[in-house]
Structure formats: structure tokens, C-alpha cells
Design a protein around this motif. Sequence first.
Motif, PDB file in Angstrom:
ATOM      1  N   ALA A  20       2.225   1.721  -3.478  1.00  0.00           N
ATOM      2  CA  ALA A  20       1.189   2.211  -4.384  1.00  0.00           C
ATOM      3  C   ALA A  20       0.925   3.692  -4.140  1.00  0.00           C
ATOM      4  O   ALA A  20       0.756   4.468  -5.099  1.00  0.00           O
ATOM      5  N   ASP A  21       0.906   4.112  -2.882  1.00  0.00           N
ATOM      6  CA  ASP A  21       0.698   5.521  -2.558  1.00  0.00           C
ATOM      7  C   ASP A  21       1.844   6.380  -3.081  1.00  0.00           C
ATOM      8  O   ASP A  21       1.623   7.476  -3.602  1.00  0.00           O
ATOM      9  N   ALA A  37       3.790   5.665  -5.646  1.00  0.00           N
ATOM     10  CA  ALA A  37       3.693   5.701  -7.108  1.00  0.00           C
ATOM     11  C   ALA A  37       2.620   6.696  -7.543  1.00  0.00           C
ATOM     12  O   ALA A  37       2.817   7.465  -8.505  1.00  0.00           O
ATOM     13  N   GLU A  38       1.494   6.711  -6.852  1.00  0.00           N
ATOM     14  CA  GLU A  38       0.431   7.656  -7.199  1.00  0.00           C
ATOM     15  C   GLU A  38       0.883   9.092  -6.930  1.00  0.00           C
ATOM     16  O   GLU A  38       0.620   9.992  -7.723  1.00  0.00           O
ATOM     17  N   GLN A  39       1.585   9.304  -5.833  1.00  0.00           N
ATOM     18  CA  GLN A  39       2.087  10.647  -5.523  1.00  0.00           C
ATOM     19  C   GLN A  39       3.089  11.097  -6.576  1.00  0.00           C
ATOM     20  O   GLN A  39       3.070  12.257  -7.009  1.00  0.00           O
ATOM     21  N   ASP A  40       3.972  10.195  -7.003  1.00  0.00           N
ATOM     22  CA  ASP A  40       4.933  10.531  -8.064  1.00  0.00           C
ATOM     23  C   ASP A  40       4.212  10.889  -9.352  1.00  0.00           C
ATOM     24  O   ASP A  40       4.613  11.823 -10.055  1.00  0.00           O
ATOM     25  N   LEU A  41       3.169  10.159  -9.670  1.00  0.00           N
ATOM     26  CA  LEU A  41       2.400  10.437 -10.877  1.00  0.00           C
ATOM     27  C   LEU A  41       1.737  11.814 -10.797  1.00  0.00           C
ATOM     28  O   LEU A  41       1.792  12.595 -11.747  1.00  0.00           O
ATOM     29  N   TRP A  42       1.143  12.122  -9.661  1.00  0.00           N
ATOM     30  CA  TRP A  42       0.509  13.438  -9.484  1.00  0.00           C
ATOM     31  C   TRP A  42       1.553  14.546  -9.514  1.00  0.00           C
ATOM     32  O   TRP A  42       1.316  15.617 -10.086  1.00  0.00           O
ATOM     33  N   GLN A  87       0.830  -1.200   0.000  1.00  0.00           N
ATOM     34  CA  GLN A  87       0.000   0.000   0.000  1.00  0.00           C
ATOM     35  C   GLN A  87       0.867   1.253   0.000  1.00  0.00           C
ATOM     36  O   GLN A  87       0.572   2.222  -0.710  1.00  0.00           O
TER      37      GLN A  87
END
Length: 62
Positions: free
Chosen positions: A41-42, A44-49, A38
Motif C-alpha cells: 500500500a505504501d 502504491a501511494e508513493q507511485d501515485l504521488w 502495508q
Amino acid sequence: MCRVGVRIPYANEGRGRAVKKLLLVALAAIGGLLVYRQIQADRAEQDLWTEATDSVPAGSGV
């Protein structure tokens, strides 16, 4: 003379404790793995944003 149905008290108590400890360790390992996944995944999502909302495009040299 040996009777088949005679139980020795506490003979399997050590085995029961070992099984409980093993299950506890397995559950802790699974829980740790789920938390780790988790967090990844968080991140990776933060890097994407961060990449999507960055005011300076990557590779622009500025």
C-alpha cells in the motif's frame, strides 16, 4: 484394575507444545501478511504521488 480419574503426568505436554508452536507460526504468518500488505500500500501511494508530482507527463516523449 483401571481407574478412570487417574492422570498420567506430562502425557499431554507434547500436544500442548505443538499447539503453542502452531499458534505462534500462524500469528507470525498473519503478521507477515499484514506487513507485506502495508508495504504494498505504501509503494502504491508513493507511485501515485510520484506520478502526480512528476514535472514531465508520462507519454510526452521527452
